[in-house]
Design a protein around this motif. Structure first.
Motif, PDB file in Angstrom:
ATOM      1  N   CYS A  53    -121.241  -8.375  29.920  1.00 27.14           N
ATOM      2  CA  CYS A  53    -120.398  -9.401  30.544  1.00 27.14           C
ATOM      3  C   CYS A  53    -121.079 -10.755  30.502  1.00 27.14           C
ATOM      4  O   CYS A  53    -120.460 -11.772  30.190  1.00 27.14           O
ATOM      5  N   LYS A  54    -122.357 -10.754  30.815  1.00 24.27           N
ATOM      6  CA  LYS A  54    -123.113 -12.012  30.862  1.00 24.27           C
ATOM      7  C   LYS A  54    -123.134 -12.696  29.491  1.00 24.27           C
ATOM      8  O   LYS A  54    -122.937 -13.907  29.391  1.00 24.27           O
ATOM      9  N   ASN A  55    -123.351 -11.912  28.456  1.00 26.03           N
ATOM     10  CA  ASN A  55    -123.503 -12.484  27.116  1.00 26.03           C
ATOM     11  C   ASN A  55    -122.184 -12.694  26.361  1.00 26.03           C
ATOM     12  O   ASN A  55    -122.097 -13.589  25.527  1.00 26.03           O
ATOM     13  N   PHE A  56    -121.190 -11.838  26.628  1.00 26.11           N
ATOM     14  CA  PHE A  56    -119.983 -11.870  25.804  1.00 26.11           C
ATOM     15  C   PHE A  56    -118.683 -12.008  26.594  1.00 26.11           C
ATOM     16  O   PHE A  56    -117.618 -12.179  26.003  1.00 26.11           O
ATOM     17  N   GLY A  57    -118.724 -11.918  27.910  1.00 21.31           N
ATOM     18  CA  GLY A  57    -117.517 -11.872  28.730  1.00 21.31           C
ATOM     19  C   GLY A  57    -116.690 -13.141  28.741  1.00 21.31           C
ATOM     20  O   GLY A  57    -115.497 -13.111  29.044  1.00 21.31           O
ATOM     21  N   ALA A  58    -117.290 -14.274  28.417  1.00 20.53           N
ATOM     22  CA  ALA A  58    -116.577 -15.555  28.477  1.00 20.53           C
ATOM     23  C   ALA A  58    -115.722 -15.826  27.241  1.00 20.53           C
ATOM     24  O   ALA A  58    -114.982 -16.794  27.197  1.00 20.53           O
ATOM     25  N   GLY A  59    -115.826 -14.987  26.242  1.00 19.71           N
ATOM     26  CA  GLY A  59    -114.929 -15.206  25.114  1.00 19.71           C
ATOM     27  C   GLY A  59    -115.622 -15.107  23.781  1.00 19.71           C
ATOM     28  O   GLY A  59    -116.771 -14.717  23.719  1.00 19.71           O
ATOM     29  N   PRO A  60    -114.897 -15.384  22.746  1.00 20.49           N
ATOM     30  CA  PRO A  60    -113.625 -16.099  22.716  1.00 20.49           C
ATOM     31  C   PRO A  60    -112.476 -15.257  23.281  1.00 20.49           C
ATOM     32  O   PRO A  60    -112.550 -14.037  23.275  1.00 20.49           O
ATOM     33  N   PRO A  61    -111.427 -15.929  23.761  1.00 21.09           N
ATOM     34  CA  PRO A  61    -110.280 -15.215  24.322  1.00 21.09           C
ATOM     35  C   PRO A  61    -109.583 -14.357  23.262  1.00 21.09           C
ATOM     36  O   PRO A  61    -109.612 -14.689  22.077  1.00 21.09           O
ATOM     37  N   ASN A  62    -108.949 -13.279  23.721  1.00 18.04           N
ATOM     38  CA  ASN A  62    -108.192 -12.435  22.790  1.00 18.04           C
ATOM     39  C   ASN A  62    -106.855 -13.090  22.425  1.00 18.04           C
ATOM     40  O   ASN A  62    -106.603 -14.240  22.798  1.00 18.04           O
ATOM     41  N   GLN A  63    -105.993 -12.354  21.737  1.00 15.82           N
ATOM     42  CA  GLN A  63    -104.714 -12.904  21.268  1.00 15.82           C
ATOM     43  C   GLN A  63    -103.798 -13.330  22.412  1.00 15.82           C
ATOM     44  O   GLN A  63    -102.891 -14.134  22.212  1.00 15.82           O
ATOM     45  N   ASP A  64    -104.067 -12.838  23.629  1.00 16.23           N
ATOM     46  CA  ASP A  64    -103.274 -13.227  24.797  1.00 16.23           C
ATOM     47  C   ASP A  64    -103.923 -14.361  25.585  1.00 16.23           C
ATOM     48  O   ASP A  64    -103.433 -14.749  26.643  1.00 16.23           O
ATOM     49  N   GLY A  65    -105.056 -14.859  25.095  1.00 19.27           N
ATOM     50  CA  GLY A  65    -105.750 -15.944  25.765  1.00 19.27           C
ATOM     51  C   GLY A  65    -106.592 -15.496  26.949  1.00 19.27           C
ATOM     52  O   GLY A  65    -106.927 -16.295  27.816  1.00 19.27           O
ATOM     53  N   ILE A  66    -106.956 -14.207  26.993  1.00 18.19           N
ATOM     54  CA  ILE A  66    -107.684 -13.631  28.125  1.00 18.19           C
ATOM     55  C   ILE A  66    -109.076 -13.203  27.685  1.00 18.19           C
ATOM     56  O   ILE A  66    -109.264 -12.662  26.596  1.00 18.19           O
ATOM     57  N   THR A  67    -110.046 -13.429  28.545  1.00 18.25           N
ATOM     58  CA  THR A  67    -111.424 -13.001  28.290  1.00 18.25           C
ATOM     59  C   THR A  67    -111.756 -11.794  29.162  1.00 18.25           C
ATOM     60  O   THR A  67    -111.059 -11.495  30.142  1.00 18.25           O
ATOM     61  N   ALA A  68    -112.846 -11.126  28.850  1.00 16.92           N
ATOM     62  CA  ALA A  68    -113.303  -9.989  29.650  1.00 16.92           C
ATOM     63  C   ALA A  68    -113.643 -10.424  31.071  1.00 16.92           C
ATOM     64  O   ALA A  68    -113.426  -9.675  32.022  1.00 16.92           O
ATOM     65  N   ASN A  69    -114.162 -11.636  31.231  1.00 14.98           N
ATOM     66  CA  ASN A  69    -114.489 -12.120  32.571  1.00 14.98           C
ATOM     67  C   ASN A  69    -113.243 -12.236  33.445  1.00 14.98           C
ATOM     68  O   ASN A  69    -113.335 -12.152  34.665  1.00 14.98           O
ATOM     69  N   GLN A  70    -112.098 -12.401  32.840  1.00 14.88           N
ATOM     70  CA  GLN A  70    -110.837 -12.466  33.580  1.00 14.88           C
ATOM     71  C   GLN A  70    -110.230 -11.076  33.770  1.00 14.88           C
ATOM     72  O   GLN A  70    -109.641 -10.793  34.806  1.00 14.88           O
ATOM     73  N   ALA A  71    -110.354 -10.217  32.763  1.00 15.61           N
ATOM     74  CA  ALA A  71    -109.614  -8.957  32.725  1.00 15.61           C
ATOM     75  C   ALA A  71    -110.351  -7.750  33.293  1.00 15.61           C
ATOM     76  O   ALA A  71    -109.709  -6.782  33.705  1.00 15.61           O
ATOM     77  N   CYS A  72    -111.665  -7.774  33.294  1.00  8.85           N
ATOM     78  CA  CYS A  72    -112.439  -6.563  33.588  1.00  8.85           C
ATOM     79  C   CYS A  72    -113.159  -6.627  34.930  1.00  8.85           C
ATOM     80  O   CYS A  72    -113.878  -7.587  35.214  1.00  8.85           O
ATOM     81  N   CYS A  73    -112.996  -5.590  35.715  1.00  7.34           N
ATOM     82  CA  CYS A  73    -113.670  -5.495  37.017  1.00  7.34           C
ATOM     83  C   CYS A  73    -115.190  -5.569  36.855  1.00  7.34           C
ATOM     84  O   CYS A  73    -115.868  -6.190  37.670  1.00  7.34           O
ATOM     85  N   ALA A  74    -115.702  -4.948  35.808  1.00  5.61           N
ATOM     86  CA  ALA A  74    -117.144  -4.948  35.579  1.00  5.61           C
ATOM     87  C   ALA A  74    -117.698  -6.364  35.395  1.00  5.61           C
ATOM     88  O   ALA A  74    -118.874  -6.615  35.656  1.00  5.61           O
ATOM     89  N   CYS A  75    -116.835  -7.276  34.959  1.00  4.09           N
ATOM     90  CA  CYS A  75    -117.246  -8.663  34.726  1.00  4.09           C
ATOM     91  C   CYS A  75    -116.827  -9.604  35.848  1.00  4.09           C
ATOM     92  O   CYS A  75    -116.915 -10.818  35.717  1.00  4.09           O
ATOM     93  N   GLY A  76    -116.318  -9.050  36.936  1.00  4.45           N
ATOM     94  CA  GLY A  76    -115.889  -9.870  38.054  1.00  4.45           C
ATOM     95  C   GLY A  76    -114.445 -10.301  37.989  1.00  4.45           C
ATOM     96  O   GLY A  76    -113.980 -11.082  38.812  1.00  4.45           O
ATOM     97  N   GLY A  77    -113.709  -9.773  37.006  1.00  4.30           N
ATOM     98  CA  GLY A  77    -112.294 -10.091  36.879  1.00  4.30           C
ATOM     99  C   GLY A  77    -111.436  -8.929  37.339  1.00  4.30           C
ATOM    100  O   GLY A  77    -111.809  -8.217  38.262  1.00  4.30           O
ATOM    101  N   GLY A  78    -110.322  -8.709  36.666  1.00  4.57           N
ATOM    102  CA  GLY A  78    -109.404  -7.635  37.039  1.00  4.57           C
ATOM    103  C   GLY A  78    -108.475  -8.080  38.148  1.00  4.57           C
ATOM    104  O   GLY A  78    -108.468  -9.243  38.556  1.00  4.57           O
ATOM    105  N   ASN A  79    -107.701  -7.143  38.634  1.00  8.43           N
ATOM    106  CA  ASN A  79    -106.768  -7.399  39.730  1.00  8.43           C
ATOM    107  C   ASN A  79    -107.211  -6.646  40.969  1.00  8.43           C
ATOM    108  O   ASN A  79    -107.521  -5.468  40.889  1.00  8.43           O
ATOM    109  N   GLN A  80    -107.206  -7.326  42.089  1.00  8.17           N
ATOM    110  CA  GLN A  80    -107.502  -6.675  43.367  1.00  8.17           C
ATOM    111  C   GLN A  80    -106.207  -6.109  43.917  1.00  8.17           C
ATOM    112  O   GLN A  80    -105.193  -6.765  43.942  1.00  8.17           O
ATOM    113  N   SER A  81    -106.256  -4.849  44.341  1.00  9.20           N
ATOM    114  CA  SER A  81    -105.046  -4.244  44.918  1.00  9.20           C
ATOM    115  C   SER A  81    -105.224  -4.013  46.394  1.00  9.20           C
ATOM    116  O   SER A  81    -106.278  -4.142  46.932  1.00  9.20           O
TER     117      SER A  81
END
Length: 81
Positions: A53-81
């Motif tokens: 996450c530290k080295n690669f989570g910021a991007g580049p964004p995927n085809q939807d414009g989202i990075t791992a830092n936004q999408a993945c809980c392991a990187c501090g992203g994801g959705n809180q329920s």
């Protein structure tokens, strides 16, 4: 998967002092997320080691414009329920 390796969880053991019947603190990865480099690089991959996450989570964004830092809980992203 590496036998004997400890992997990050997408859930939190922290709890609210009040019990309002909601599942506070649970994180859910964006469904089907993978990064710019392809399907092998999913949230599960990012959860394998802290440095990913530290080295690669910021991007580049995927085809939807989202990075791992936004999408993945392991990187501090994801959705809180």
């Amino acid at each position: 998967y590496v036998e004997g390796k400890t992997y990050k969880s997408c859930t939190s053991n922290e709890s609210d002092e009040t019990d309002d019947g909601q599942n506070d603190g649970e994180c859910v990865d964006f469904p089907g997320f993978h990064d710019f480099y392809g399907e092998d690089y999913s949230c599960a991959w990012y959860g394998l080691a802290d440095y990913l996450c530290k080295n690669f989570g910021a991007g580049p964004p995927n085809q939807d414009g989202i990075t791992a830092n936004q999408a993945c809980c392991a990187c501090g992203g994801g959705n809180q329920s």
